[in-house]
Scaffold this motif. Structure first.
Motif, PDB file in Angstrom:
ATOM      1  N   ARG A  78       2.836   6.075 -11.973  1.00 49.09           N
ATOM      2  CA  ARG A  78       4.213   6.177 -11.507  1.00 49.09           C
ATOM      3  C   ARG A  78       4.340   5.871 -10.004  1.00 49.09           C
ATOM      4  N   PHE A  79       3.417   6.373  -9.197  1.00 46.06           N
ATOM      5  CA  PHE A  79       3.532   6.098  -7.766  1.00 46.06           C
ATOM      6  C   PHE A  79       3.277   4.620  -7.468  1.00 46.06           C
ATOM      7  N   GLU A  80       2.358   4.003  -8.203  1.00 45.76           N
ATOM      8  CA  GLU A  80       2.074   2.585  -7.971  1.00 45.76           C
ATOM      9  C   GLU A  80       3.294   1.713  -8.247  1.00 45.76           C
ATOM     10  N   LEU A  81       4.231   2.225  -9.051  1.00 46.98           N
ATOM     11  CA  LEU A  81       5.452   1.472  -9.290  1.00 46.98           C
ATOM     12  C   LEU A  81       6.222   1.291  -7.980  1.00 46.98           C
ATOM     13  N   VAL A  82       6.258   2.354  -7.172  1.00 38.79           N
ATOM     14  CA  VAL A  82       6.904   2.260  -5.852  1.00 38.79           C
ATOM     15  C   VAL A  82       6.137   1.274  -4.972  1.00 38.79           C
ATOM     16  N   GLU A  83       4.816   1.382  -4.980  1.00 41.09           N
ATOM     17  CA  GLU A  83       3.993   0.498  -4.150  1.00 41.09           C
ATOM     18  C   GLU A  83       4.149  -0.963  -4.562  1.00 41.09           C
ATOM     19  N   CYS A  84       4.232  -1.218  -5.869  1.00 42.18           N
ATOM     20  CA  CYS A  84       4.398  -2.594  -6.339  1.00 42.18           C
ATOM     21  C   CYS A  84       5.741  -3.174  -5.876  1.00 42.18           C
ATOM     22  N   HIS A  85       6.794  -2.361  -5.904  1.00 41.82           N
ATOM     23  CA  HIS A  85       8.091  -2.844  -5.418  1.00 41.82           C
ATOM     24  C   HIS A  85       8.023  -3.178  -3.934  1.00 41.82           C
ATOM     25  N   ALA A  86       7.347  -2.343  -3.149  1.00 40.79           N
ATOM     26  CA  ALA A  86       7.198  -2.618  -1.720  1.00 40.79           C
ATOM     27  C   ALA A  86       6.430  -3.916  -1.493  1.00 40.79           C
ATOM     28  N   ALA A  87       5.389  -4.146  -2.297  1.00 39.28           N
ATOM     29  CA  ALA A  87       4.589  -5.370  -2.165  1.00 39.28           C
ATOM     30  C   ALA A  87       5.402  -6.601  -2.558  1.00 39.28           C
ATOM     31  N   LEU A  88       6.202  -6.494  -3.628  1.00 38.92           N
ATOM     32  CA  LEU A  88       7.031  -7.624  -4.061  1.00 38.92           C
ATOM     33  C   LEU A  88       8.047  -7.989  -2.985  1.00 38.92           C
ATOM     34  N   ASP A  89       8.659  -6.983  -2.365  1.00 39.46           N
ATOM     35  CA  ASP A  89       9.617  -7.254  -1.290  1.00 39.46           C
ATOM     36  C   ASP A  89       8.933  -7.982  -0.131  1.00 39.46           C
ATOM     37  N   ALA A  90       7.717  -7.556   0.205  1.00 36.28           N
ATOM     38  CA  ALA A  90       6.985  -8.178   1.314  1.00 36.28           C
ATOM     39  C   ALA A  90       6.681  -9.637   1.011  1.00 36.28           C
ATOM     40  N   VAL A  91       6.271  -9.928  -0.225  1.00 37.92           N
ATOM     41  CA  VAL A  91       5.944 -11.317  -0.592  1.00 37.92           C
ATOM     42  C   VAL A  91       7.196 -12.177  -0.530  1.00 37.92           C
ATOM     43  N   ARG A  92       8.307 -11.649  -1.032  1.00 35.05           N
ATOM     44  CA  ARG A  92       9.555 -12.430  -1.015  1.00 35.05           C
ATOM     45  C   ARG A  92      10.006 -12.727   0.412  1.00 35.05           C
ATOM     46  N   GLU A  93       9.728 -11.802   1.337  1.00 29.37           N
ATOM     47  CA  GLU A  93      10.117 -11.991   2.737  1.00 29.37           C
ATOM     48  C   GLU A  93       9.098 -12.803   3.522  1.00 29.37           C
ATOM     49  N   GLY A  94       7.952 -13.097   2.903  1.00 33.33           N
ATOM     50  CA  GLY A  94       6.905 -13.834   3.607  1.00 33.33           C
ATOM     51  C   GLY A  94       6.139 -13.005   4.610  1.00 33.33           C
ATOM     52  N   THR A  95       6.145 -11.677   4.428  1.00 38.42           N
ATOM     53  CA  THR A  95       5.426 -10.779   5.339  1.00 38.42           C
ATOM     54  C   THR A  95       4.008 -10.560   4.831  1.00 38.42           C
ATOM     55  N   LEU A  96       3.036 -10.656   5.717  1.00 37.97           N
ATOM     56  CA  LEU A  96       1.650 -10.411   5.350  1.00 37.97           C
ATOM     57  C   LEU A  96       1.124  -9.216   6.123  1.00 37.97           C
ATOM     58  N   ASP A  97      -0.080  -8.775   5.774  1.00 38.77           N
ATOM     59  CA  ASP A  97      -0.676  -7.648   6.476  1.00 38.77           C
ATOM     60  C   ASP A  97      -2.095  -7.990   6.899  1.00 38.77           C
ATOM     61  N   GLY A  98      -2.658  -7.152   7.735  1.00 36.43           N
ATOM     62  CA  GLY A  98      -4.025  -7.330   8.206  1.00 36.43           C
ATOM     63  C   GLY A  98      -4.349  -6.249   9.211  1.00 36.43           C
ATOM     64  N   GLU A  99      -5.565  -5.748   9.146  1.00 30.14           N
ATOM     65  CA  GLU A  99      -5.983  -4.697  10.065  1.00 30.14           C
ATOM     66  C   GLU A  99      -6.803  -5.328  11.201  1.00 30.14           C
ATOM     67  N   PRO A 100      -6.545  -4.954  12.451  1.00 31.68           N
ATOM     68  CA  PRO A 100      -7.364  -5.481  13.559  1.00 31.68           C
ATOM     69  C   PRO A 100      -8.817  -5.049  13.408  1.00 31.68           C
ATOM     70  N   ARG A 101      -9.743  -5.974  13.711  1.00 34.16           N
ATOM     71  CA  ARG A 101     -11.150  -5.694  13.456  1.00 34.16           C
ATOM     72  C   ARG A 101     -11.899  -5.152  14.658  1.00 34.16           C
ATOM     73  N   GLY A 102     -11.398  -5.368  15.848  1.00 32.64           N
ATOM     74  CA  GLY A 102     -12.107  -4.868  17.021  1.00 32.64           C
ATOM     75  C   GLY A 102     -13.249  -5.780  17.420  1.00 32.64           C
ATOM     76  N   ASP A 103     -14.148  -5.258  18.263  1.00 33.70           N
ATOM     77  CA  ASP A 103     -15.248  -6.050  18.798  1.00 33.70           C
ATOM     78  C   ASP A 103     -16.258  -6.407  17.707  1.00 33.70           C
ATOM     79  N   GLY A 104     -16.992  -7.493  17.962  1.00 34.92           N
ATOM     80  CA  GLY A 104     -17.990  -7.949  17.005  1.00 34.92           C
ATOM     81  C   GLY A 104     -19.088  -6.917  16.793  1.00 34.92           C
TER      82      GLY A 104
END
Length: 805
Positions: free
Chosen positions: A361-387
């Motif tokens: 049930r909770f993943e249903l909310v998460e899937c809707h959030a992900a679908l909205d992001a894809v439709r808007e062309g928004t991507l994600d990524g975490e900064p990696r820091g130093d090598g």
């Protein structure tokens, strides 16, 4: 000044004309940018990225034929390199071009690898590990003499891992060998083009960024399933009838899962429900190469209607006529979802079609959030820091294998890499000293005396024979401790691998799933699990490690923003009612405040902490909070964690939760807990292997996971006792904080909530907390709380028996 477009040589133009094709604007732009020192192309899946990357190479080699290596192509997957070779052969053969293309990966035969070193092809397709191995040979300057271009495919995938750090260090060495080397990066999913451009560039040279037309908006939605998703758990098996209907309505369907175990379970249940006997396969990294190849060949031939798979088919491999992608379970990452969606209708200007199946049930909310992001062309990524410095240590050893080197020159190469640009000379010298001696506590042991400095100042291997051992252990991929699985009998067919820890739980007669079939464990022979087909119908499940993804920060922000809406008209009625009920009884979590709920359940106080920091971080938070509760005498008994919350049960209630989340106390508790935790030993082992302190392979043998763990545990304990500031312990602490325990996201949670805690005390379980009660992964806390419960139970028993206290 306006420049005319760079022309294609006649044979290539005639090949395009014969097919009725014209170059896309971004392909022409790549031709025009052919002489730039670095170029990053971001183009949609199916947009001809690969041909774009190779067009300048084909044009140059057609206009001016020459011998030797001209272009090096690097991909994250062996299978992708092989697929690109197949696709490149078509224009080369049909245009009659005198160009030789070969791939070189771990699957390439020894004879072919030897021939490639002696007579390199014009275009060599490889992986970061194989490139590092090539650079370790003394004849590397001859092999790469005349190299003009490096094409890095799916650069976003490499930029997020140590494999990417290893690759960029290798490119710094290539650039020293070939100063005019041009770099090209290709990707469909880049959230921060400027950051990837800086990552790809050879500093201080700039990197040009080319953005292709993104193409039509993908056709994405939730799969229409009559049943509601379960409240907790995963797997999405409730949706199997609807999935089968979707498979039947399409030519080829890829069904993605986030873990290998989930893929095996889903495939098994899908097959049992497949009353029409639709041809369906399974593909993941723990299956044997033979089985994966059979599935890939069947895909190319169009013989399969569906393939249940994991990340093994994420990237740009163009197999079969896929017209539908189904993602089972929340994707956890917007970029990953975009990549998977792109596997469907792998053609330019054809919309990809994808359907999502939330596992609960909770993943249903998460899937809707992900679908909205894809439709808007928004991507994600975490900064990696130093090598990471363990990768740098391996790079120093690789350089030593190739011959004597000057530390100043190597330091200059290393700091030309973006991730290592801030590395100071003291930090580099510490890594060099570690490679030379093993560090202070180990320098008296001969086995770690690997480098020496000559009178002329150059560094070299102390014993040239050590080069073979170093080469055998090149790479940053940490294999899980696995054992091969084969059918019993002489020449038994290989099926794949299972984890050593899982194999240790098996007794003859036990059954488990692998490759979609139930097999019976017969015994262990020469480190191989032997099985038969007498599996029955109720299997155990092999505990494939795979990757357990945590929900990304960007996706988490979207979910928390959704909670602040007055209503959710696009959510199904049952989910809307659930969220409205939560708001009436308690409140919904917010990004700028920390919601904590306390309530009784089953006779015990329960506390739910909505941190929304991702699965690894929330698991760590559970360990830290229960330790703090133990110190305060609250008697914690256990906890369970998901991506969004931690649920703790205890003997005494938490009246004031604020002291549990004071930043400095939490950080100090984390450092104390981490020092003696098994996570540290596991992280130490990985860094020790990557840095070259521990060998995973030796000539003629390979250590088992237990042997490697045993030796790394002894080293860890020794260094902690005698050299607590040893370089490898420093590396281990850095890696643990940003890896398995993800403490950085806990710190981010504390910063964004700034001590603003909403503590809601209720008389019953809240709607949002209820699913956590059903989570199977419960972590018991052994401490004073358990002792108090036992003492209370003993008193009740004595009283009931009429005995004196």
């Amino acid at each position: 000044m306006i420049h005319s477009p760079a022309p294609l040589p006649d044979p290539l133009q005639e090949w395009l004309n014969a097919r009725g094709w014209a170059l896309h604007p971004h392909q022409q732009a790549m031709l025009d940018a052919a002489q730039d020192p670095a170029t990053l192309l971001i183009a949609p899946t199916g947009g001809g990225k690969t041909l774009s990357g190779f067009l300048p190479t084909l044009a140059e080699l057609t206009a001016e034929p020459r011998a030797g290596l001209h272009t090096l192509y690097v991909s994250p997957l062996k299978a992708l390199a092989a697929d690109i070779r197949r696709n490149l052969q078509t224009p080369i053969a049909e245009a009659g071009l005198p160009i030789r293309v070969e791939d070189r990966t771990g699957d390439t035969s020894a004879s072919a690898r030897k021939r490639q070193r002696a007579d390199p092809p014009h275009i060599l397709l490889t992986t970061p590990e194989s490139l590092a191995l090539l650079l370790s040979y003394e004849d590397a300057p001859r092999i790469f003499a005349g190299l003009q271009r490096v094409v890095v495919d799916e650069i976003h995938a490499l930029a997020e891992s140590k494999r990417g750090d290893q690759l960029m260090l290798a490119l710094s060495r290539l650039q020293a060998l070939c100063p005019d080397l041009r770099r090209v990066g290709l990707s469909a999913t880049v959230e921060d083009p400027d950051a990837i451009a800086r990552y790809l560039a050879y500093h201080p040279d700039p990197c040009r960024v080319l953005l292709a037309d993104p193409g039509p908006t993908p056709d994405i939605a939730l799969l229409d399933v009559p049943q509601s998703p379960p409240w907790a758990g995963g797997g999405g098996r409730y949706a199997i009838p609807a999935v089968l209907e979707a498979i039947e309505a399409h030519r080829t369907t890829l069904i993605f899962h986030n873990t290998r175990a989930q893929a095996e379970l889903f495939f098994h249940d899908l097959w049992l429900a497949n009353s029409k006997a639709l041809p369906i396969g399974i593909h993941h990294g723990s299956l044997s190469r033979e089985q994966r190849t059979r599935v890939e060949d069947a895909m190319v031939a169009g013989d399969l209607r569906a393939i249940v798979c994991t990340g093994s088919l994420d990237l740009g491999i163009d197999w079969g006529d896929v017209d539908l992608v189904i993602q089972v379970g929340a994707p956890k990452n917007i970029k990953r979802l975009v990549q998977r969606i792109g596997r469907a209708n792998h053609r330019y200007n054809a919309p990809s079609k994808a359907r999502l199946v939330p596992a609960n049930r909770f993943e249903l909310v998460e899937c809707h959030a992900a679908l909205d992001a894809v439709r808007e062309g928004t991507l994600d990524g975490e900064p990696r820091g130093d090598g990471p410095r363990d990768v740098l240590c391996q790079h120093i050893l690789i350089a030593a294998c190739a011959g004597p080197f000057h530390a100043d020159a190597l330091f200059a190469q290393v700091t030309s890499v973006g991730a290592y640009a801030s590395l100071d000379r003291e930090g580099f010298d510490a890594c060099l000293d570690f490679c030379a001696t093993g560090g202070y506590a180990l320098r008296s042991y001969d086995r770690w005396q690997r480098l020496v400095q000559r009178p002329d100042g150059l560094w070299q291997l102390r014993d040239p024979r050590a080069a073979r051992q170093i080469r055998m252990n090149i790479g940053t991929i940490m294999d899980t401790d696995t054992l091969k699985v084969r059918m019993r009998g002489r020449g038994g067919a290989p099926l794949g691998e299972v984890e050593e820890a899982f194999a240790a739980t098996l007794t003859p007669g036990d059954t488990f799933l692998i490759g979609g079939q139930i097999v019976r464990y017969e015994g262990l022979r020469e480190m191989t699990v032997e099985v038969s087909r007498r599996g029955g119908t109720t299997p155990k499940i092999a505990t494939f490690m795979g990757t357990k993804f945590a929900t990304s920060t960007r996706l988490t922000e979207r979910i928390l923003d959704m909670f602040q809406q007055d209503d959710w008209p696009r959510l199904p009625g049952h989910t809307r009612d659930w969220l409205h009920l939560q708001r009436r009884i308690s409140r919904l979590p917010r990004g700028d405040r920390l919601l904590i709920e306390s309530f009784p359940y089953d006779g015990r106080p329960h506390t739910c902490i909505y941190g929304f920091a991702g699965r690894n971080a929330m698991q760590t938070l559970g360990l830290l909070v229960t330790q703090k509760m133990e110190d305060l005498g609250l008697g914690p008994l256990g906890f369970t964690a998901t991506d969004y919350a931690v649920l703790v049960w205890s003997v005494d209630p938490i009246d004031d939760p604020a002291p549990l989340f004071e930043g400095e106390d939490l950080r100090a508790g984390f450092e104390t807990w981490l020092a003696g935790n098994a996570v540290m030993k596991r992280t130490f082992k990985a860094s020790a292997v990557i840095s070259g302190l521990i060998d995973r392979q030796s000539p003629g043998k390979r250590k088992t996971g237990r042997q490697a763990t045993f030796s790394s545990d002894i080293l860890y304990d020794t260094l902690r006792k005698y050299d607590p500031d040893h370089l490898l312990l420093q590396i281990t602490r850095e890696e643990a904080r940003r890896g398995l325990v993800d403490f950085g996201r806990i710190e981010d949670m504390i910063i964004r909530t700034r001590g603003r805690v909403d503590h809601v005390q209720l008389g019953r379980v809240t709607p949002l907390a209820a699913p956590l009660m059903l989570e199977p992964n419960r972590v018991p806390v052994k401490g004073a709380g358990q002792e108090r419960i036992l003492a209370e139970a003993a008193q009740k028993l004595i009283k009931a028996a009429g005995l004196p206290a």
